[in-house]
Design an enzyme around this catalytic site. Structure first.
Site, PDB file in Angstrom:
ATOM      1  N   TYR A 251     -14.868  18.387 -15.882  1.00  0.00           N
ATOM      2  CA  TYR A 251     -15.345  17.006 -15.888  1.00  0.00           C
ATOM      3  C   TYR A 251     -16.476  16.874 -14.864  1.00  0.00           C
ATOM      4  O   TYR A 251     -16.349  17.350 -13.731  1.00  0.00           O
ATOM      5  CB  TYR A 251     -14.175  16.078 -15.535  1.00  0.00           C
TER       6      TYR A 251
ATOM      7  N   ASP B  58      -5.853  19.598 -14.441  1.00  0.00           N
ATOM      8  CA  ASP B  58      -6.252  18.265 -14.911  1.00  0.00           C
ATOM      9  C   ASP B  58      -5.883  18.218 -16.399  1.00  0.00           C
ATOM     10  O   ASP B  58      -6.492  18.882 -17.229  1.00  0.00           O
ATOM     11  CB  ASP B  58      -7.762  18.107 -14.685  1.00  0.00           C
TER      12      ASP B  58
ATOM     13  N   ARG C 296       0.847  -1.198   0.000  1.00  0.00           N
ATOM     14  CA  ARG C 296       0.000   0.000   0.000  1.00  0.00           C
ATOM     15  C   ARG C 296       0.885   1.251   0.000  1.00  0.00           C
ATOM     16  O   ARG C 296       0.570   2.267  -0.595  1.00  0.00           O
ATOM     17  CB  ARG C 296      -0.942   0.015   1.216  1.00  0.00           C
TER      18      ARG C 296
END
Ligand code: PLP
Length: 392
Positions: free
Chosen positions: A106, A177, A54
Site C-alpha cells: 500500500y 496487512d 482514550r
C-alpha cells in the site's frame, strides 16, 4: 456473547454476536454508543473497568472483542485509521533496527517506511517476497517483516506460512496487512503471523463511510506494549465509528461472498476482452500462484487488477467512461470502484506501477450491469490502433 462461548461457532455467527450482549441496564440488543469520556469511581481506582475513554471505551471494547473473534486472536486495538494502526505497530522499531518489507505495498505504508522510519534511523530493506527463493534470503537480523498478500496493486501472493517459519527461526516479528482479504478469506495469525492489521476503512466497514484501522495479536507481551502506546499516543477509534464498524461486521460474511462471486465472474469476462492485455486475480487459473491461493485463502476476494492495451491516453479515456464504477481511490465498499494506481494510490511509490495498470474493487451490484459498464467503457471511440505518422 462472550468470546469463549463462541469459540466453536462459525464465522458469521461470531461476526454478529462476539463481544455483544444485550445491555444489562436496559436490555438493548444493539451495543449502545457510549460517548462519555470519563467514568464514575466509587473510591479512587475503584470502578467498573473504565476510567477514561482514550484508554478504554465500552463501544470500542465490544468492537475489539468482535475483531479478535474473527481473526482468531486474543487482543485487538481499534484505531482512528489504517495508518494509525500501522504507526502503532511501528512503535516497536527503534533506531538501528532492520525492517524487511514486501516491495509491493500500500502506497501509504511505503511512505511511512521511506519518509518517516528511515530518517529516524531504522533500516528498510524491500524485497519481492512472492519469489520463494527470496524468503530464504530475508536477513537474519530483521526485527520485523511486513507484508500484504495479495499485494497491492499487483495481486502477487506471499506464502505466509513459509515467511513465518523463517521469522520464527530468526526471532523476527511477522506483521501481515490483511486488508485485501478480510478475516473471512484469510487468517494470518493461524498461518503463523504475530500481528495482523487492517485498514478497516475497506472491507470491514464495507460502506465507504468510516476511516478506521484494527490490530490483532495473540501475544500478551506485544498486546501490553500496543496498549501502552495506544493509551500514551491516543490514536483510538471514536465511539460512533466503533459502533458503525461493529454494525458493518454483521454483514461481512455475506458481503465477502458477494464480492468474490462478482469478481470471479468479472475477471473471467475481462480475460476475454480484446483490449485487455492481462488480468491479475488469484481466482484465475492463469494467476501464477493460483495453487497458493487455494492453499492459503478460503476465497479470492473482490480485488482485480488488469493491464489495458495502449498507453496512458487510452487508459485515461477508458477510466473516464465508466458509469456504474466510480473512479476513486479506496476499496472494499459495496459499490464498485476503479482507479489508476500509477497516478492515484501509488503515485508516491518509489517504483510506481505501469501506466497501463487499472485496479478495480468489485462491488456487490448485479454483475450483469458491471459487465455492460465495462463493455461500453472498453469501446474506444476511434478504432484502437497506434496513429501513423502522417508527415512521413
Ligand atoms: C487503505 C489501506 C491502508 C491505510 O488505511 P487507512 O484506513 O486509509 O488509513 C493500509 N493498507 C492497505 C492495504 C490499504 O488498502
Amino acid at each position: 456473547m462472550k468470546i469463549n462461548k463462541l469459540k466453536s461457532k462459525a464465522f458469521s455467527t461470531k461476526a454478529i454476536h462476539a463481544g455483544q450482549e444485550p445491555d444489562p441496564s436496559t436490555g438493548a440488543v444493539m451495543t449502545p454508543i457510549t460517548l462519555s469520556s470519563t467514568y464514575a469511581q466509587k473510591a479512587p481506582g475503584k470502578h467498573k473497568g473504565y476510567e477514561y475513554s482514550r484508554v478504554s471505551n465500552p463501544t470500542r471494547k465490544a468492537l475489539e472483542h468482535c475483531i479478535s473473534a474473527l481473526e482468531e486472536g486474543s487482543f485487538s486495538f481499534a484505531c482512528a485509521s489504517g495508518v494509525a494502526a500501522s504507526s502503532l505497530i511501528f512503535e516497536i522499531l527503534k533506531p538501528g533496527d532492520l525492517l524487511v518489507a514486501e516491495e509491493d505495498l500500500y502506497g501509504g505504508s511505503l511512505r511511512i517506511l521511506t519518509k518517516i522510519l528511515k530518517p529516524r534511523g531504522i533500516s528498510i530493506h524491500l524485497m519481492d517476497l512472492s519469489k520463494e527463493d527470496n524468503i530464504f534470503k530475508i536477513p537474519k537480523k530483521a526485527k520485523m517483516i511486513w507484508l500484504e498478500s495479495p499485494t497491492n496493486p499487483l495481486m502477487k501472493l506471499i506464502d505466509i506460512k513459509k515467511v513465518s517459519a523463517v521469522a520464527k527461526k530468526n526471532k523476527s516479528l511477522l506483521v501481515v496487512d490483511n486488508t485485501f482479504m478480510s478475516p473471512f478469506f484469510q487468517k494470518p495469525l493461524l498461518l503463523g503471523a504475530d500481528i495482523v492489521l487492517h485498514s478497516a476503512t475497506k472491507y470491514l466497514s464495507g460502506h465507504s463511510d468510516i476511516v478506521a484501522g484494527v490490530i490483532t495479536t495473540h501475544c500478551p507481551d506485544l498486546a501490553e506494549s500496543l496498549a501502552f502506546w495506544s493509551k500514551s499516543l491516543g490514536p483510538v477509534l471514536s465511539p460512533f465509528d466503533s459502533y458503525l464498524l461493529l454494525r458493518s461486521l454483521k454483514t461481512l460474511a455475506i458481503r465477502m461472498k458477494a464480492h468474490e462471486q462478482n469478481a470471479l465472474e468479472l475477471a473471467l469476462f475481462l480475460e476475454k476482452q480484446k483490449r485487455v492485455k492481462k488480468v491479475l486475480y488469484p481466482g484465475l487459473k492463469s494467476h501464477p500462484q493460483h495453487q497458493l491461493a487455494l492453499k492459503q485463502m478460503s476465497g479470492f476476494g473482490g480485488m482485480i487488477s488488469f493491464y489495458l492495451k495502449g498507453g496512458k491516453k487510452e487508459v485515461f479515456e477508458c477510466l473516464s467512461r465508466f458509469q456504474i464504477f466510480t473512479l476513486a481511490e479506496s476499496l472494499g465498499g459495496v459499490e464498485s470502484l476503479v482507479e489508476h494506481p500509477a497516478s492515484m494510490t501509488h503515485a508516491a511509490s518509489p517504483h510506481p506501477p505501469s501506466e497501463s495498470l487499472i485496479r478495480i474493487s468489485t462491488g456487490i451490484e448485479d454483475v450483469k450491469d458491471l459487465k455492460s459498464d465495462f463493455l461500453q467503457a472498453l469501446k474506444s471511440k476511434k478504432p484502437f490502433k497506434r496513429q501513423e505518422n502522417k508527415a512521413r
